[in-house]
Design an enzyme around this catalytic site. Sequence first.
Site, PDB file in Angstrom:
ATOM      1  N   VAL A  71       0.866  -1.243   0.013  1.00  0.00           N
ATOM      2  CA  VAL A  71      -0.111   0.072  -0.020  1.00  0.00           C
ATOM      3  C   VAL A  71       0.963   1.174  -0.003  1.00  0.00           C
ATOM      4  O   VAL A  71       0.664   2.143  -0.857  1.00  0.00           O
ATOM      5  CB  VAL A  71      -0.969  -0.114   1.390  1.00  0.00           C
ATOM      6  CG1 VAL A  71      -1.779   1.392   1.210  1.00  0.00           C
ATOM      7  CG2 VAL A  71      -1.924  -1.281   1.357  1.00  0.00           C
ATOM      8  N   HIS A 169       5.079 -13.902  19.474  1.00  0.00           N
ATOM      9  CA  HIS A 169       6.369 -13.556  19.037  1.00  0.00           C
ATOM     10  C   HIS A 169       7.436 -13.405  20.229  1.00  0.00           C
ATOM     11  O   HIS A 169       8.607 -13.837  19.936  1.00  0.00           O
ATOM     12  CB  HIS A 169       6.516 -12.681  17.931  1.00  0.00           C
ATOM     13  CG  HIS A 169       6.548 -11.498  18.681  1.00  0.00           C
ATOM     14  ND1 HIS A 169       5.498 -10.422  18.854  1.00  0.00           N
ATOM     15  CD2 HIS A 169       7.438 -10.464  18.918  1.00  0.00           C
ATOM     16  CE1 HIS A 169       5.656  -9.322  19.307  1.00  0.00           C
ATOM     17  NE2 HIS A 169       6.979  -9.379  19.398  1.00  0.00           N
ATOM     18  N   ASP A 255       8.844   3.886  11.122  1.00  0.00           N
ATOM     19  CA  ASP A 255       7.763   3.425  10.470  1.00  0.00           C
ATOM     20  C   ASP A 255       7.211   5.011   9.859  1.00  0.00           C
ATOM     21  O   ASP A 255       6.838   5.005   8.713  1.00  0.00           O
ATOM     22  CB  ASP A 255       6.678   2.782  11.107  1.00  0.00           C
ATOM     23  CG  ASP A 255       6.821   1.638  11.621  1.00  0.00           C
ATOM     24  OD1 ASP A 255       7.889   0.941  11.243  1.00  0.00           O
ATOM     25  OD2 ASP A 255       6.340   0.993  12.430  1.00  0.00           O
ATOM     26  N   LYS A 290       4.988  18.022  33.382  1.00  0.00           N
ATOM     27  CA  LYS A 290       4.768  18.580  31.978  1.00  0.00           C
ATOM     28  C   LYS A 290       4.902  17.977  30.720  1.00  0.00           C
ATOM     29  O   LYS A 290       4.477  18.492  29.773  1.00  0.00           O
ATOM     30  CB  LYS A 290       5.764  19.931  32.233  1.00  0.00           C
ATOM     31  CG  LYS A 290       7.112  19.747  31.782  1.00  0.00           C
ATOM     32  CD  LYS A 290       7.872  20.786  31.954  1.00  0.00           C
ATOM     33  CE  LYS A 290       9.369  20.817  31.727  1.00  0.00           C
ATOM     34  NZ  LYS A 290      10.359  21.992  31.466  1.00  0.00           N
ATOM     35  N   ASN A 294       3.187  15.581  25.642  1.00  0.00           N
ATOM     36  CA  ASN A 294       4.396  15.035  24.794  1.00  0.00           C
ATOM     37  C   ASN A 294       4.078  13.533  24.565  1.00  0.00           C
ATOM     38  O   ASN A 294       3.889  12.823  23.287  1.00  0.00           O
ATOM     39  CB  ASN A 294       5.698  15.011  25.247  1.00  0.00           C
ATOM     40  CG  ASN A 294       6.661  14.450  24.349  1.00  0.00           C
ATOM     41  OD1 ASN A 294       6.601  14.516  22.920  1.00  0.00           O
ATOM     42  ND2 ASN A 294       7.795  14.016  24.651  1.00  0.00           N
ATOM     43  N   HIS A 312      -4.975  -0.658   7.432  1.00  0.00           N
ATOM     44  CA  HIS A 312      -5.538   0.014   6.325  1.00  0.00           C
ATOM     45  C   HIS A 312      -6.385  -1.129   5.497  1.00  0.00           C
ATOM     46  O   HIS A 312      -5.794  -2.336   5.483  1.00  0.00           O
ATOM     47  CB  HIS A 312      -4.272   0.485   5.340  1.00  0.00           C
ATOM     48  CG  HIS A 312      -4.675   1.388   4.194  1.00  0.00           C
ATOM     49  ND1 HIS A 312      -5.371   0.311   3.097  1.00  0.00           N
ATOM     50  CD2 HIS A 312      -4.636   2.528   3.740  1.00  0.00           C
ATOM     51  CE1 HIS A 312      -5.584   1.413   2.063  1.00  0.00           C
ATOM     52  NE2 HIS A 312      -5.257   2.743   2.307  1.00  0.00           N
ATOM     53  N   ARG A 386      -2.614  -7.468  -8.642  1.00  0.00           N
ATOM     54  CA  ARG A 386      -3.426  -6.361  -8.030  1.00  0.00           C
ATOM     55  C   ARG A 386      -4.817  -6.673  -8.071  1.00  0.00           C
ATOM     56  O   ARG A 386      -6.010  -6.119  -8.164  1.00  0.00           O
ATOM     57  CB  ARG A 386      -3.219  -5.024  -8.573  1.00  0.00           C
ATOM     58  CG  ARG A 386      -3.585  -3.770  -7.627  1.00  0.00           C
ATOM     59  CD  ARG A 386      -2.706  -3.860  -6.199  1.00  0.00           C
ATOM     60  NE  ARG A 386      -3.338  -2.695  -5.436  1.00  0.00           N
ATOM     61  CZ  ARG A 386      -2.413  -2.379  -4.107  1.00  0.00           C
ATOM     62  NH1 ARG A 386      -1.644  -3.056  -4.052  1.00  0.00           N
ATOM     63  NH2 ARG A 386      -2.662  -1.348  -3.602  1.00  0.00           N
TER      64      ARG A 386
END
Length: 531
Positions: A71, A169, A255, A290, A294, A312, A386
């Site tokens: 993809v 795994h 990634d 703080k 993040n 996806h 495809r």
Amino acid sequence: MEKRTIHNTRIGDFLNDAVRQSNSTLTSNLKVYNDPVHGHIQLNPACQCIVDTPQFQRLRYLKQLGMVYYVYPGAAHNRFEHSLGTCYLAGVFVRILKQNQPFLGISDKDILCVEIAGLCHDLGHGILSHFFDQEFLPSVKEGKNDAKEKQETEEKEGTKETKETNIKHESISVRMFRHLINENRLMEDDGKLRNFGIDDDDIAFIEEQISGDSSYLEGEWKYKGRGKEKAYLYEIVSNKRNGIDVDKFDYFARDCHHLGFKNNFDYFRYMKFARVIEVDRQMQICIREKEMSNLYNMFYTRFTLHKKAYQHKVKCAIEAMVNDALIKANEFILFKGTSGEYRMSECSQDMEAFSQLTDNVLFKILYSPDPRLKESRDLIERIFKRDLYKTVYESYPVAADEMTTDKISKIQHEIITIAGESGKTLKPKDFVVGFANLDFGMKKNNPTERLNVYHKDDINNGTQLRSEHVSTILSPNKFSEKIIRVFSCTKDKATNDAIVCASKEWFDRNVTKFNQPSSSMHVSDNVVKND
């Protein structure tokens, strides 16, 4: 790109300083790799002797993201480079803790063991990485290697036994690590790891980090490699407390880099503000309060990667085809192990056989003249041409609690029944039902509430900071959801129409269970373009 270069320089400068301050043989003669994500990274020679083995080199032939590569063409990276990156970040993190809190007593050997655990944590991945243990093995375990018509009959009669595989795994990684050590004589009297001062307790420590047993969170200390006073070291490579670890730091960055996504999480900043504090009689990694915003960037990055790439719909359709192809080929492709020959689904029983299991098995099937592999060959050829399974139905997000994996076969059977009510005949082989699981990594739980924080004026006291105390905007009130998909396996238009109609009717009948308006269900055209 400029930001990444500056980021890499900061980490590199820190690590180079840390190495120069050490006179130990464990940190001499480091090998340097030019990594596209972290820049020039240094690898301990003890780690290098593991890299230079056939068992580790096998990771070059396992796609990090499986069929996501079909993809996103940039997602061509493999488990090999991710393992190097995780090893590197594990060393960076533990050195930062040692530098900021020297009284913790972190030794050079502790650092090396954490690095080796990061290096070897993915040795147990099979074909197409997570696909092998999350899709293929459970499918074989559930008996999908029998004809799908037989499965339909069993479900109608109520005789189908629900089975789940316990093979993960991580457990295979531990066994592969042992196999690697034994095959290459690394821990014998004159072995390379033994010469670097690694002993049997260190090997146990490494294996415990890879396996990621979470029993210590309940106060029960079963680990043998290190004592309870160094419990925090088990939260660097595979953190079972809250899922915040260097494994994710690397694969988020790597990634995103290869997919072309933006990564807003600054893992180096997180490591710089991390601090080991005793909370509830457990030594654990805490973070400055703080930095919670993040962290939300990190978990949102995870959600985005799953939604846009890992799950996806086209990738899932392709992996459904691969799964069908491998199930059909399972009886006919054998791998030689130490105690005979093994089918793909059995290779995890023998590490010699498992060492031969890579993504190349797809080409082994494709180019085999064996007539018994014709159905598998045809499916793989369809992928390369495809000519894919089509996504004919997809829901909007539904409550994750309502949909569990064991309900997939039930949904499929109910769709077949609904089609029959309209005089249409559908078979299990005509379509596949699947879920896309989207969460922050701990199912319905908020992982940030499992991370204790400290304040600037009280750095030795760790406390829980609830999400609403961070932000009422940033924090969601639900942390998991599912998307239900139906994939058609056939090219017959009439059958596709029947699948669409029956799927729509199933959702209309069951939609109230998910607290969703009926308009929230999306029906694709009979044949959806998967590009």
